[in-house]
Design a protein around this motif. Sequence first.
Motif, PDB file in Angstrom:
ATOM      1  N   GLY A 144      -8.468  -0.387  -3.693  1.00  0.00           N
ATOM      2  CA  GLY A 144      -8.618   0.983  -4.184  1.00  0.00           C
ATOM      3  C   GLY A 144      -7.442   1.435  -5.025  1.00  0.00           C
ATOM      4  N   THR A 145      -6.231   1.162  -4.571  1.00  0.00           N
ATOM      5  CA  THR A 145      -5.060   1.569  -5.349  1.00  0.00           C
ATOM      6  C   THR A 145      -4.912   0.699  -6.596  1.00  0.00           C
ATOM      7  OG1 THR A 145      -3.634   0.222  -3.924  1.00  0.00           O
ATOM      8  CG2 THR A 145      -3.769   2.570  -3.432  1.00  0.00           C
ATOM      9  N   GLY A 146      -5.269  -0.566  -6.488  1.00  0.00           N
ATOM     10  CA  GLY A 146      -5.239  -1.430  -7.672  1.00  0.00           C
ATOM     11  C   GLY A 146      -6.215  -0.948  -8.731  1.00  0.00           C
ATOM     12  N   TYR A 147      -7.403  -0.558  -8.289  1.00  0.00           N
ATOM     13  CA  TYR A 147      -8.413  -0.018  -9.204  1.00  0.00           C
ATOM     14  C   TYR A 147      -7.907   1.261  -9.862  1.00  0.00           C
ATOM     15  CZ  TYR A 147     -12.894   1.923 -10.743  1.00  0.00           C
ATOM     16  OH  TYR A 147     -13.911   2.468 -11.487  1.00  0.00           O
ATOM     17  N   SER A 148      -7.313   2.131  -9.055  1.00  0.00           N
ATOM     18  CA  SER A 148      -6.777   3.389  -9.571  1.00  0.00           C
ATOM     19  C   SER A 148      -5.652   3.145 -10.576  1.00  0.00           C
ATOM     20  CB  SER A 148      -6.270   4.237  -8.406  1.00  0.00           C
ATOM     21  OG  SER A 148      -5.658   5.403  -8.873  1.00  0.00           O
ATOM     22  N   LEU A 149      -4.770   2.212 -10.268  1.00  0.00           N
ATOM     23  CA  LEU A 149      -3.671   1.885 -11.185  1.00  0.00           C
ATOM     24  C   LEU A 149      -4.201   1.295 -12.489  1.00  0.00           C
ATOM     25  CD1 LEU A 149      -0.946   0.383  -8.841  1.00  0.00           C
ATOM     26  CD2 LEU A 149      -0.828   2.519 -10.110  1.00  0.00           C
TER      27      LEU A 149
ATOM     28  N   LEU B 182      -6.999  -3.824   5.370  1.00  0.00           N
ATOM     29  CA  LEU B 182      -5.853  -3.572   4.489  1.00  0.00           C
ATOM     30  C   LEU B 182      -6.188  -3.897   3.034  1.00  0.00           C
ATOM     31  CD1 LEU B 182      -2.842  -4.699   6.672  1.00  0.00           C
ATOM     32  CD2 LEU B 182      -3.146  -2.456   5.612  1.00  0.00           C
ATOM     33  N   LEU B 183      -7.200  -4.734   2.835  1.00  0.00           N
ATOM     34  CA  LEU B 183      -7.638  -5.006   1.464  1.00  0.00           C
ATOM     35  C   LEU B 183      -8.294  -3.782   0.825  1.00  0.00           C
ATOM     36  CD1 LEU B 183      -9.080  -8.624   1.715  1.00  0.00           C
ATOM     37  CD2 LEU B 183      -7.027  -7.875   0.495  1.00  0.00           C
ATOM     38  N   VAL B 184      -8.902  -2.908   1.646  1.00  0.00           N
ATOM     39  CA  VAL B 184      -9.582  -1.720   1.109  1.00  0.00           C
ATOM     40  C   VAL B 184      -8.601  -0.835   0.334  1.00  0.00           C
ATOM     41  CG1 VAL B 184     -10.848   0.393   1.711  1.00  0.00           C
ATOM     42  CG2 VAL B 184     -11.430  -1.769   2.828  1.00  0.00           C
TER      43      VAL B 184
ATOM     44  N   VAL C 115       0.845  -1.200   0.000  1.00  0.00           N
ATOM     45  CA  VAL C 115       0.000   0.000   0.000  1.00  0.00           C
ATOM     46  C   VAL C 115       0.882   1.253   0.000  1.00  0.00           C
ATOM     47  CG1 VAL C 115      -1.630   1.363   1.382  1.00  0.00           C
ATOM     48  CG2 VAL C 115      -2.000  -1.088   1.082  1.00  0.00           C
ATOM     49  N   VAL C 116       1.896   1.274   0.856  1.00  0.00           N
ATOM     50  CA  VAL C 116       2.793   2.432   0.921  1.00  0.00           C
ATOM     51  C   VAL C 116       3.492   2.636  -0.418  1.00  0.00           C
ATOM     52  CG1 VAL C 116       4.872   3.373   2.011  1.00  0.00           C
ATOM     53  CG2 VAL C 116       3.122   2.296   3.424  1.00  0.00           C
ATOM     54  N   LEU C 117       3.969   1.566  -1.011  1.00  0.00           N
ATOM     55  CA  LEU C 117       4.649   1.648  -2.310  1.00  0.00           C
ATOM     56  C   LEU C 117       3.749   2.279  -3.366  1.00  0.00           C
ATOM     57  CD1 LEU C 117       6.977   0.833  -4.298  1.00  0.00           C
ATOM     58  CD2 LEU C 117       5.747  -1.328  -4.571  1.00  0.00           C
ATOM     59  N   VAL C 118       2.531   1.797  -3.461  1.00  0.00           N
ATOM     60  CA  VAL C 118       1.607   2.305  -4.480  1.00  0.00           C
ATOM     61  C   VAL C 118       1.225   3.761  -4.198  1.00  0.00           C
ATOM     62  CG1 VAL C 118      -0.697   2.004  -5.485  1.00  0.00           C
ATOM     63  CG2 VAL C 118       0.748   0.013  -5.074  1.00  0.00           C
ATOM     64  N   ILE C 119       1.016   4.102  -2.941  1.00  0.00           N
ATOM     65  CA  ILE C 119       0.667   5.485  -2.602  1.00  0.00           C
ATOM     66  C   ILE C 119       1.821   6.425  -2.941  1.00  0.00           C
ATOM     67  CG2 ILE C 119       0.189   7.071  -0.690  1.00  0.00           C
ATOM     68  CD1 ILE C 119      -1.538   4.842   0.544  1.00  0.00           C
ATOM     69  N   ILE C 120       3.049   5.995  -2.694  1.00  0.00           N
ATOM     70  CA  ILE C 120       4.206   6.830  -3.032  1.00  0.00           C
ATOM     71  C   ILE C 120       4.268   7.066  -4.539  1.00  0.00           C
ATOM     72  CG2 ILE C 120       6.735   6.818  -3.172  1.00  0.00           C
ATOM     73  CD1 ILE C 120       6.744   5.605  -0.354  1.00  0.00           C
TER      74      ILE C 120
END
Length: 185
Positions: free
Chosen positions: A173-178, A167-169, A48-53
């Motif tokens: 969410g980031t997977g959907y955004s990517l 943590l799946l949320v 999650v941190v990796l994707v948010i960065i």
Amino acid sequence: MNSFELSFGLTSVILGLALAHMANAVRKLLLRGHQVVWAPEPVMLAVVVLVIIVESWMEQFSRSSAPVTDAVALLNVLRMMTLYFAAGFCLPEPEPGEDRIDLFAYYDRTRWFTYGSFIAGLTIFWIYNTVVTPAGWRADLISKLLPIGVWVALMFVRWRWLNLVLLLVPLVGTGYSLYHSAAGK
């Protein structure tokens, strides 16, 4: 160099250091082999941190046309520093002489810092976005409430099953955004 390039360069260094810290922590954990007791929560959190960065870095690049004032540059640096802190807290860096590294115990011990960093970051992101695009502050606030609710729950609730579900949320969410950004939508 214009003000955006200076600001972008500084925040890129901060985010690059965050990624380097995470990569170094993973490298040290992998070198410890069987001394590490792995747990899904800190691994999911690291993703999650990796994707948010990465998303934050790309998002700030998309604002390249706007001139940057000192106040906006400071808010930008502060919001990126919260991501650096979250990256620093999400995985342990084993110390020499440590026999056993329990990732769940580390996650449980540092979750106030990690999720507190996320909450502070979202608050600063909202202030930053309100300063940069004042017309959309209400919609931006509403978009930040769900993640803040998830982070607060993860800070206070110690049930492992709920931590895994929550943590799946952000992962979904980031997977959907990517997916949508890769598809050009």
